[in-house]
Design a protein around this motif. Structure first.
Motif, short mmCIF file in Angstrom:
data_model
loop_
_atom_site.label_atom_id
_atom_site.label_comp_id
_atom_site.label_asym_id
_atom_site.label_seq_id
_atom_site.Cartn_x
_atom_site.Cartn_y
_atom_site.Cartn_z
N ARG A 9 0.82 -1.20 0.00
CA ARG A 9 0.00 0.00 0.00
C ARG A 9 0.86 1.25 0.00
O ARG A 9 0.46 2.28 -0.55
N LEU A 91 -2.26 3.00 -9.44
CA LEU A 91 -3.54 2.31 -9.34
C LEU A 91 -3.64 1.21 -10.37
O LEU A 91 -3.26 1.39 -11.53
N PHE A 106 -11.28 -0.33 -9.64
CA PHE A 106 -9.93 0.03 -9.20
C PHE A 106 -9.57 -0.60 -7.86
O PHE A 106 -10.43 -0.81 -7.00
N GLY A 107 -8.29 -0.85 -7.69
CA GLY A 107 -7.76 -1.27 -6.42
C GLY A 107 -7.43 -0.08 -5.54
O GLY A 107 -7.62 1.06 -5.95
N PRO A 108 -6.92 -0.32 -4.31
CA PRO A 108 -6.66 0.76 -3.36
C PRO A 108 -5.42 1.58 -3.69
O PRO A 108 -5.23 2.66 -3.15
N GLY A 109 -4.59 1.09 -4.60
CA GLY A 109 -3.41 1.84 -5.00
C GLY A 109 -2.19 1.60 -4.13
O GLY A 109 -2.29 1.13 -2.99
N ARG A 111 0.96 3.90 -2.81
CA ARG A 111 1.50 5.27 -2.73
C ARG A 111 3.02 5.19 -2.68
O ARG A 111 3.60 4.68 -1.72
N GLN B 39 -13.18 9.08 -4.84
CA GLN B 39 -11.93 8.64 -4.24
C GLN B 39 -11.86 9.14 -2.79
O GLN B 39 -11.49 10.28 -2.53
N SER B 42 -8.97 6.84 1.67
CA SER B 42 -8.30 5.54 1.56
C SER B 42 -7.60 5.37 0.22
O SER B 42 -6.69 4.53 0.09
N GLY B 43 -8.00 6.13 -0.78
CA GLY B 43 -7.30 6.12 -2.06
C GLY B 43 -7.95 5.31 -3.17
O GLY B 43 -7.63 5.51 -4.33
N GLU B 44 -8.84 4.41 -2.83
CA GLU B 44 -9.44 3.57 -3.86
C GLU B 44 -10.46 4.37 -4.67
O GLU B 44 -11.23 5.13 -4.12
N LEU B 45 -10.45 4.18 -5.96
CA LEU B 45 -11.45 4.82 -6.82
C LEU B 45 -12.70 3.95 -6.84
O LEU B 45 -12.67 2.80 -7.25
#
Lengths: 115, 116
Positions: A9, A91, A106-109, A111, B39, B42-45
Motif C-alpha cells: 500500500r 492504481l 480500481f484497487g486501493p493503490g 502510494r 476517491q 483511503s485512495g481507492e477509486l
C-alpha cells in the motif's frame, strides 16, 4: 466478489532505487490497467493488458518502467531506476470483457514516495 | 482530442446542504461513455455511475443524481442532503465506446469537504 488487490500500500525509496508493485485483478477480468496518479491530478493510463498481451503502452516511460502479466492474471509494475517525479499513487484496475460492460474497477493503490 | 474539465478544484459545504459537481467534456466521438468515480481518503477509486452517450435520461440513486446534457457537453453530479461521509475527491471521466483501446480520460477531480 473480491475487489482488485494491490500491494504494497505504501513504499518509500530513494531516487535511483528500484521498486515493484503487484496487482491481482477481479477474478475472471481479462483486461488489466495500470494508472499513475500524481497528487492533485486524475489518473493517467500507463499500460493496458488484454489477458497477457499489451494493448496500449503508449504513455509508459519505457526507459525506466516495465510491466508484465505473464499468466494473464496477476501483474507487476516495475520502476528502475526511480526518479523524484515518479512519486505518485499507482492504481491497478480491471474490467470484464463479457457482457459489454465498459466499467473499470480500481484497487486501493500503492502510494510511492521517492526521496 | 478528448478532454474532461472539472472547473471546481475544491468545494466546502455544511452537512445537509445540496451540492453540485460540474463536469464538461470534449470529444469528437459520436458514441462514448461518461463516468463518475469517488476517491475517499483511503485512495481507492469507487465507481459511481456510467452513462452512454445515446441515453440522456437523468438518473437518481438515493441521494445522488446525475444530469447529462449533450447539448452543453455536461455531465453534472448532485448530492442531496450531503453527509460527512461524502467527503472525498470526485472524478468525472470519458471513454470512447467500441474501441479496443479503451483509454479512460479523467478530469483533475473536485475535492469535496462536507463540514459537520
Amino acid at each position: 466478489e473480491a475487489g482488485v488487490a494491490q500491494s504494497p500500500r505504501y513504499k518509500i525509496i530513494e531516487k535511483r532505487q528500484s521498486v515493484a508493485f503487484w496487482c491481482n485483478p477481479i477474478s475472471g477480468h481479462a483486461t488489466l490497467y495500470w494508472y499513475q496518479q500524481i497528487l492533485g491530478q486524475g489518473p493517467k493510463l500507463l499500460i493496458q493488458f488484454q489477458n497477457n498481451g499489451v494493448v496500449d503502452d503508449s504513455q509508459l516511460p519505457k526507459d525506466r518502467f516495465s510491466a508484465e502479466r505473464l499468466k494473464g492474471v496477476d501483474s507487476t509494475l516495475k520502476i528502475q531506476p526511480a526518479k523524484l517525479e515518479d512519486s505518485a499513487v499507482y492504481l491497478c484496475a480491471s474490467r470484464s470483457t463479457s457482457g459489454g460492460t465498459d466499467t473499470q474497477y480500481f484497487g486501493p493503490g500503492t502510494r510511492l514516495t521517492v526521496l | 482530442a478528448q478532454k474532461v474539465t472539472q472547473a471546481q478544484t475544491e468545494i466546502s459545504v455544511v452537512e445537509k446542504e445540496d451540492v453540485t459537481l460540474d463536469c464538461v467534456y470534449e470529444t469528437r466521438d459520436t458514441t462514448y461513455y461518461l463516468f463518475w468515480y469517488k476517491q475517499p481518503p483511503s485512495g481507492e477509486l469507487v465507481f459511481l455511475i456510467r452513462r452512454n452517450s445515446f441515453d440522456e435520461q437523468n438518473e437518481i440513486s438515493g441521494r445522488y443524481s446525475w444530469n447529462f446534457q449533450k447539448s452543453t457537453s455536461s455531465f453534472n453530479f448532485t448530492i442531496t442532503a450531503s453527509q460527512v461521509v461524502d467527503s472525498a475527491v470526485y472524478f468525472c471521466a470519458l471513454k470512447a465506446a467500441g474501441n479496443r483501446d479503451d483509454k479512460i480520460i479523467f478530469g483533475k477531480g473536485t475535492r469535496l469537504h462536507i463540514l459537520p
